[in-house]
Write an enzyme that holds these catalytic residues in place. Structure first.
Site, PDB file in Angstrom:
ATOM      1  N   ARG A  15       0.804  -1.225   0.000  1.00  0.00           N
ATOM      2  CA  ARG A  15       0.000   0.000   0.000  1.00  0.00           C
ATOM      3  C   ARG A  15       0.835   1.273   0.000  1.00  0.00           C
ATOM      4  O   ARG A  15       0.315   2.366  -0.176  1.00  0.00           O
ATOM      5  CB  ARG A  15      -0.959  -0.027   1.198  1.00  0.00           C
ATOM      6  CG  ARG A  15      -2.097  -1.011   1.025  1.00  0.00           C
ATOM      7  CD  ARG A  15      -2.839  -1.283   2.307  1.00  0.00           C
ATOM      8  NE  ARG A  15      -2.100  -2.192   3.191  1.00  0.00           N
ATOM      9  CZ  ARG A  15      -2.482  -2.498   4.437  1.00  0.00           C
ATOM     10  NH1 ARG A  15      -3.570  -1.968   4.949  1.00  0.00           N
ATOM     11  NH2 ARG A  15      -1.762  -3.336   5.158  1.00  0.00           N
ATOM     12  N   LYS A  22       9.093  -0.720   2.460  1.00  0.00           N
ATOM     13  CA  LYS A  22       8.370   0.117   3.420  1.00  0.00           C
ATOM     14  C   LYS A  22       9.223   0.478   4.633  1.00  0.00           C
ATOM     15  O   LYS A  22       9.226   1.623   5.091  1.00  0.00           O
ATOM     16  CB  LYS A  22       7.102  -0.620   3.870  1.00  0.00           C
ATOM     17  CG  LYS A  22       6.335   0.118   4.946  1.00  0.00           C
ATOM     18  CD  LYS A  22       4.935  -0.423   5.149  1.00  0.00           C
ATOM     19  CE  LYS A  22       4.884  -1.478   6.214  1.00  0.00           C
ATOM     20  NZ  LYS A  22       3.477  -1.877   6.508  1.00  0.00           N
ATOM     21  N   GLN A  71      12.972 -14.415   5.455  1.00  0.00           N
ATOM     22  CA  GLN A  71      11.711 -15.151   5.260  1.00  0.00           C
ATOM     23  C   GLN A  71      11.447 -15.133   3.754  1.00  0.00           C
ATOM     24  O   GLN A  71      11.051 -14.104   3.204  1.00  0.00           O
ATOM     25  CB  GLN A  71      10.582 -14.442   6.025  1.00  0.00           C
ATOM     26  CG  GLN A  71       9.243 -15.153   5.952  1.00  0.00           C
ATOM     27  CD  GLN A  71       8.097 -14.299   6.497  1.00  0.00           C
ATOM     28  OE1 GLN A  71       8.183 -13.071   6.527  1.00  0.00           O
ATOM     29  NE2 GLN A  71       7.024 -14.949   6.905  1.00  0.00           N
ATOM     30  N   GLY A  76       2.905 -14.820   6.608  1.00  0.00           N
ATOM     31  CA  GLY A  76       2.240 -14.312   7.807  1.00  0.00           C
ATOM     32  C   GLY A  76       3.196 -14.064   8.967  1.00  0.00           C
ATOM     33  O   GLY A  76       4.349 -14.499   8.954  1.00  0.00           O
ATOM     34  N   GLU A 153      -8.441 -11.362  13.922  1.00  0.00           N
ATOM     35  CA  GLU A 153      -8.030 -10.480  12.827  1.00  0.00           C
ATOM     36  C   GLU A 153      -9.264  -9.948  12.100  1.00  0.00           C
ATOM     37  O   GLU A 153     -10.268 -10.661  11.952  1.00  0.00           O
ATOM     38  CB  GLU A 153      -7.123 -11.238  11.859  1.00  0.00           C
ATOM     39  CG  GLU A 153      -5.742 -11.510  12.416  1.00  0.00           C
ATOM     40  CD  GLU A 153      -5.038 -10.240  12.900  1.00  0.00           C
ATOM     41  OE1 GLU A 153      -4.858  -9.313  12.098  1.00  0.00           O
ATOM     42  OE2 GLU A 153      -4.696 -10.167  14.095  1.00  0.00           O
ATOM     43  N   ASN A 168      -5.346  -5.002  19.164  1.00  0.00           N
ATOM     44  CA  ASN A 168      -4.001  -5.556  19.297  1.00  0.00           C
ATOM     45  C   ASN A 168      -2.981  -4.576  18.711  1.00  0.00           C
ATOM     46  O   ASN A 168      -3.000  -4.280  17.522  1.00  0.00           O
ATOM     47  CB  ASN A 168      -3.926  -6.896  18.554  1.00  0.00           C
ATOM     48  CG  ASN A 168      -2.511  -7.450  18.568  1.00  0.00           C
ATOM     49  OD1 ASN A 168      -1.788  -7.296  19.550  1.00  0.00           O
ATOM     50  ND2 ASN A 168      -2.129  -8.098  17.473  1.00  0.00           N
ATOM     51  N   TYR A 363      32.209  34.379  -3.247  1.00  0.00           N
ATOM     52  CA  TYR A 363      32.341  32.928  -3.325  1.00  0.00           C
ATOM     53  C   TYR A 363      33.737  32.550  -2.879  1.00  0.00           C
ATOM     54  O   TYR A 363      34.734  33.043  -3.423  1.00  0.00           O
ATOM     55  CB  TYR A 363      32.102  32.408  -4.746  1.00  0.00           C
ATOM     56  CG  TYR A 363      32.490  30.957  -4.853  1.00  0.00           C
ATOM     57  CD1 TYR A 363      31.805  29.986  -4.112  1.00  0.00           C
ATOM     58  CD2 TYR A 363      33.559  30.535  -5.646  1.00  0.00           C
ATOM     59  CE1 TYR A 363      32.181  28.657  -4.153  1.00  0.00           C
ATOM     60  CE2 TYR A 363      33.934  29.205  -5.693  1.00  0.00           C
ATOM     61  CZ  TYR A 363      33.244  28.272  -4.942  1.00  0.00           C
ATOM     62  OH  TYR A 363      33.625  26.958  -4.971  1.00  0.00           O
ATOM     63  N   ALA A 377      33.355  43.088  -0.767  1.00  0.00           N
ATOM     64  CA  ALA A 377      32.151  42.695  -1.504  1.00  0.00           C
ATOM     65  C   ALA A 377      32.509  42.195  -2.892  1.00  0.00           C
ATOM     66  O   ALA A 377      33.342  42.783  -3.577  1.00  0.00           O
ATOM     67  CB  ALA A 377      31.206  43.889  -1.616  1.00  0.00           C
TER      68      ALA A 377
HETATM   69  C1  UD1 Z   1      -0.891  -6.911  12.422  1.00  0.00           C
HETATM   70  C2  UD1 Z   1      -1.600  -7.857  13.427  1.00  0.00           C
HETATM   71  C3  UD1 Z   1      -2.820  -7.153  13.978  1.00  0.00           C
HETATM   72  C4  UD1 Z   1      -2.402  -5.864  14.635  1.00  0.00           C
HETATM   73  C5  UD1 Z   1      -1.641  -4.973  13.647  1.00  0.00           C
HETATM   74  C6  UD1 Z   1      -1.076  -3.782  14.367  1.00  0.00           C
HETATM   75  C7  UD1 Z   1      -1.184 -10.152  12.718  1.00  0.00           C
HETATM   76  C8  UD1 Z   1      -1.734 -11.348  12.032  1.00  0.00           C
HETATM   77  N1  UD1 Z   1      -1.972  -9.080  12.754  1.00  0.00           N
HETATM   78  O1  UD1 Z   1      -1.761  -6.694  11.332  1.00  0.00           O
HETATM   79  O2  UD1 Z   1      -3.471  -7.990  14.933  1.00  0.00           O
HETATM   80  O3  UD1 Z   1      -3.526  -5.204  15.123  1.00  0.00           O
HETATM   81  O4  UD1 Z   1      -0.545  -5.694  13.070  1.00  0.00           O
HETATM   82  O5  UD1 Z   1      -0.381  -2.965  13.484  1.00  0.00           O
HETATM   83  O6  UD1 Z   1      -0.066 -10.218  13.196  1.00  0.00           O
HETATM   84  N2  UD1 Z   1       5.447  -9.356   8.235  1.00  0.00           N
HETATM   85  C9  UD1 Z   1       6.492 -10.213   7.956  1.00  0.00           C
HETATM   86  N3  UD1 Z   1       6.222 -11.366   7.296  1.00  0.00           N
HETATM   87  C10 UD1 Z   1       4.972 -11.716   6.907  1.00  0.00           C
HETATM   88  C11 UD1 Z   1       3.917 -10.841   7.207  1.00  0.00           C
HETATM   89  C12 UD1 Z   1       4.182  -9.653   7.884  1.00  0.00           C
HETATM   90  O7  UD1 Z   1       7.640  -9.946   8.292  1.00  0.00           O
HETATM   91  O8  UD1 Z   1       4.820 -12.810   6.324  1.00  0.00           O
HETATM   92  C13 UD1 Z   1       5.743  -8.098   8.952  1.00  0.00           C
HETATM   93  C14 UD1 Z   1       5.411  -6.859   8.157  1.00  0.00           C
HETATM   94  O9  UD1 Z   1       6.557  -6.419   7.437  1.00  0.00           O
HETATM   95  C15 UD1 Z   1       5.003  -5.870   9.239  1.00  0.00           C
HETATM   96  C16 UD1 Z   1       4.457  -6.742  10.353  1.00  0.00           C
HETATM   97  O10 UD1 Z   1       4.929  -8.046  10.094  1.00  0.00           O
HETATM   98  O11 UD1 Z   1       6.099  -5.179   9.755  1.00  0.00           O
HETATM   99  C17 UD1 Z   1       2.945  -6.730  10.433  1.00  0.00           C
HETATM  100  O12 UD1 Z   1       2.412  -7.159   9.210  1.00  0.00           O
HETATM  101  P1  UD1 Z   1       1.178  -6.416   8.543  1.00  0.00           P
HETATM  102  O13 UD1 Z   1       0.841  -7.131   7.291  1.00  0.00           O
HETATM  103  O14 UD1 Z   1       1.422  -4.970   8.491  1.00  0.00           O
HETATM  104  O15 UD1 Z   1       0.053  -6.777   9.637  1.00  0.00           O
HETATM  105  P2  UD1 Z   1      -1.277  -5.969   9.933  1.00  0.00           P
HETATM  106  O16 UD1 Z   1      -2.295  -6.303   8.918  1.00  0.00           O
HETATM  107  O17 UD1 Z   1      -0.948  -4.555  10.167  1.00  0.00           O
HETATM  108 CA    CA Z   2       0.856  -3.123   9.807  1.00  0.00          CA
END
Ligand code: UD1
Ligand code: CA
Length: 451
Positions: A15, A22, A71, A76, A153, A168, A363, A377
C-alpha cells in the site's frame, strides 16, 4: 535472564506504492525500522533479530548492528517469527516481538511489556489499546472474567467481533521455550497465512493466562501501511522531538513549523525561529539563534552563533559565528570563532580563521583564510579552471578589496591588500599592495571538434 528481540520487517508494504521497501521510508530522518529497533534494543540484552524478505538486500544494507534472517515467502507474522527460531533457540529465556512498521512505540512501553511478562505465570503478554477507530487492527476478545481469550483479525471477524474496541497493538513478550513450540501449532488462516496472533488462543488452550498491558496513548500505536499513515507518524514524531528539546531548555517559537530530525542535538537557551529544518547529524550549541527560514544538515554549530535565513550543509561553525541572511555553506566549510558572513555569500571546502569578515556577495572555495581577514564585496576565488580545483591561501590581517578575482592557485601574504577590481593571478607577498587587471588576450583557444 536473557531477553531477545525479533522485529518483523519482511512484508511488502504494497500500500506504500513504492520501489523502496516500506521499512526504509523515513520518519523524522530515520528509516522507520531504525525507530522500531531502538525501542526493542532498549528492553533486550541481545543483538536484535530482524526478519527480512521483500527488498531484503536493501534493508540489510541500510541497518547495522543486527542479525538478519530471511523469510523467503511471506506467509504471515507467525511464519515470520518462526524464521528466527534457529538463530535464537536455546539462546534466550524471553523473546520480544514487534513489527518494523510501528515507529512510535516507545522504549519505556516495550519495557513495561517485558516487566509484565516477567511477573506473568503464563507464557505471553501483549500490548493493547482501547480506541474508537479500529484502523484494521486485530480485536481483543476477553472472557467473562476479564482475562484475554483471543485476538481476532479483522479479515476473519464476525460483525459482533468487529464492534470490539480493544485492539491488538502488535507487540508481544513470550517465554522462549513455549513460543517455539506454539508457532508450530498455528493453523493456516483462510487467507493462507500463519497469524502470530493465534498464539493467544494456543496459550489459553494450554491453560496459561495471557497478560495484556493496556496503553493509553493511541499515538504510540500508529502503524504505517500507506503514505497517509507515514505523514501521521512523521507529525507525531516531530511533535515528540520538539517537546523533548523544549523540555531540555530550547525555545521553539513555532513548533508546527520547526522540523528537527531524530539525530539532532540542540543546546540549552538556543532559540529556533519558524520554518527551520535541522537535519542529519546536526549539533547546535548553547545560546544560539537559528532561523527563521533556515535549512541545516550535518553541521556542527558552536555556542552563541546566529544563523539567519541561510542554508548550511556539512559545515562547522565555531563559537560566536554570525551569518545571513541568504548565506550558503557547502560541505567542508569551516568558520572559525566570530566569523561574520553577510548576505549572498557561498563557502565550500574552506577554512575561515577567527574574526574573518565576508560581508557581501562572495564565493570562497578551496581556500584557507587567516584570522581577521576582510573579504571585500564581490570577491571570488576562481578555483576551477574547467578541469581541476586549485587552492587559495590568504594570510592573516589581509584586506581583499571589493570585486577581487583570486585566480587559484594563488597566495596572498599576511597584511597584504588588493585594490578594488584586482584580478590576481600571481602570489602577493606579505605587506604588499596589488592592484590592476592583468587580463589580456594571450593566445587563441583551440576549438574542440564535436564528434
Ligand atoms: C498486524 C496484526 C494485527 C495488529 C496490527 C497492528 C497479525 C496477524 N496481525 O496486522 O493484529 O492489530 O498488526 O499494526 O499479526 N510481516 C512479515 N512477514 C509476513 C507478514 C508480515 O515480516 O509474512 C511483517 C510486516 O513487514 C510488518 C508486520 O509483520 O512489519 C505486520 O504485518 P502487517 O501485514 O502490516 O500486519 P497488519 O495487517 O498490520
Ligand atoms: Ca501493519
Amino acid at each position: 535472564m536473557k531477553i531477545a528481540s525479533v522485529i518483523l520487517a519482511a512484508g511488502q508494504g504494497t500500500r506504500m506504492k513504492s520501489s523502496l521497501p516500506k521499512m526504509l521510508h523515513r520518519v523524522c530522518g530515520k528509516p522507520m525500522l531504525q525507530h522500531a529497533l531502538e525501542a526493542a534494543r532498549s528492553a533486550s540484552d541481545q543483538t536484535p533479530v530482524v526478519v527480512v524478505g521483500h527488498g531484503a538486500e536493501q534493508v540489510q544494507k541500510a541497518v547495522a548492528g543486527v542479525q538478519f534472517v530471511v523469510q523467503e515467502q511471506q506467509l504471515g507474522t507467525g511464519h515470520a517469527v518462526m524464521q528466527a527460531e534457529n538463530a535464537l533457540k536455546g539462546q534466550a529465556d524471553y523473546v520480544i516481538v514487534t513489527y518494523g512498521d510501528m515507529p512510535l512505540l516507545r522504549p519505556e512501553t516495550v519495557q513495561k511489556l517485558v516487566d509484565a511478562q516477567l511477573k506473568n505465570p503464563g507464557s505471553m503478554s501483549l500490548l493493547t489499546v482501547i480506541a474508537e477507530n479500529p484502523r484494521g487492527f486485530g480485536r481483543i476478545a476477553r472472557h467473562a472474567d476479564g482475562t484475554v481469550a483471543a485476538i481476532i483479525e479483522e479479515a476473519v471477524a464476525s460483525p459482533e467481533q468487529l464492534q470490539l474496541r480493544e485492539l491488538n497493538v502488535g507487540a508481544y513478550c513470550f517465554n522462549a521455550d513455549w513460543l517455539w513450540g506454539a508457532l508450530h501449532r498455528i493453523q493456516v488462516s483462510p487467507k493462507g497465512e500463519y497469524y502470530l496472533t493465534d498464539t493467544v488462543e494456543i496459550a489459553v488452550k494450554d491453560g496459561l493466562p495471557v497478560q495484556a498491558v493496556v496503553l493509553d496513548d493511541m499515538e504510540e500505536t500508529i502503524g504505517v501501511n500507506n503514505r497517509i499513515h507515514l505523514a501521521e507518524a512523521e507529525a507525531a514524531m516531530r511533535c515528540r522531538i520538539n517537546q523533548r528539546h523544549m523540555l531540555n531548555g530550547v525555545t521553539i517559537i513555532q513548533p508546527e513549523s520547526t522540523f528537527i530530525e531524530a539525530g539532532v542535538t540542540v543546546g540549552a537557551d538556543s532559540v529556533l525561529w519558524p520554518n527551520t529544518y535541522l537535519q542529519g547529524s546536526t549539533t547546535i550549541g548553547n545560546g544560539c539563534q537559528i532561523g527563521p527560514d533556515s535549512h541545516i544538515r550535518d553541521t556542527k554549530i558552536g555556542d552563541a552563533c546566529r544563523v539567519f535565513k541561510s542554508v548550511l550543509e556539512g559545515a562547522v561553525l565555531e563559537d560566536g559565528v554570525d551569518m545571513g541572511p541568504f548565506a550558503r555553506l557547502r560541505p567542508g566549510a569551516h568558520l572559525g570563532k566570530h566569523v561574520h558572513m553577510g548576505n549572498f555569500g557561498e563557502v565550500k571546502d574552506s577554512y575561515l580563521g577567527e574574526g574573518v569578515k565576508m560581508g557581501h556577495f562572495s564565493y570562497v572555495g578551496n581556500a584557507t583564510i587567516g584570522a581577521n581577514v576582510n573579504i571585500g564585496a564581490g570577491t571570488i576565488t576562481c578555483n576551477y579552471d574547467g578541469v581541476k580545483k586549485s587552492p587559495t591561501v590568504i594570510g592573516e590581517d589581509a584586506f581583499i578589496g571589493s570585486d577581487t578575482m583570486l585566480v587559484a592557485p594563488v597566495t596572498i601574504g599576511a597584511r597584504a591588500r588588493t585594490g578594488a577590481g584586482a584580478i590576481v593571478t600571481k602570489d602577493v607577498p606579505d605587506d604588499m599592495l596589488a592592484v590592476g587587471m592583468p587580463a589580456r588576450a594571450i593566445k587563441k583557444l583551440e576549438r574542440k571538434l564535436q564528434e
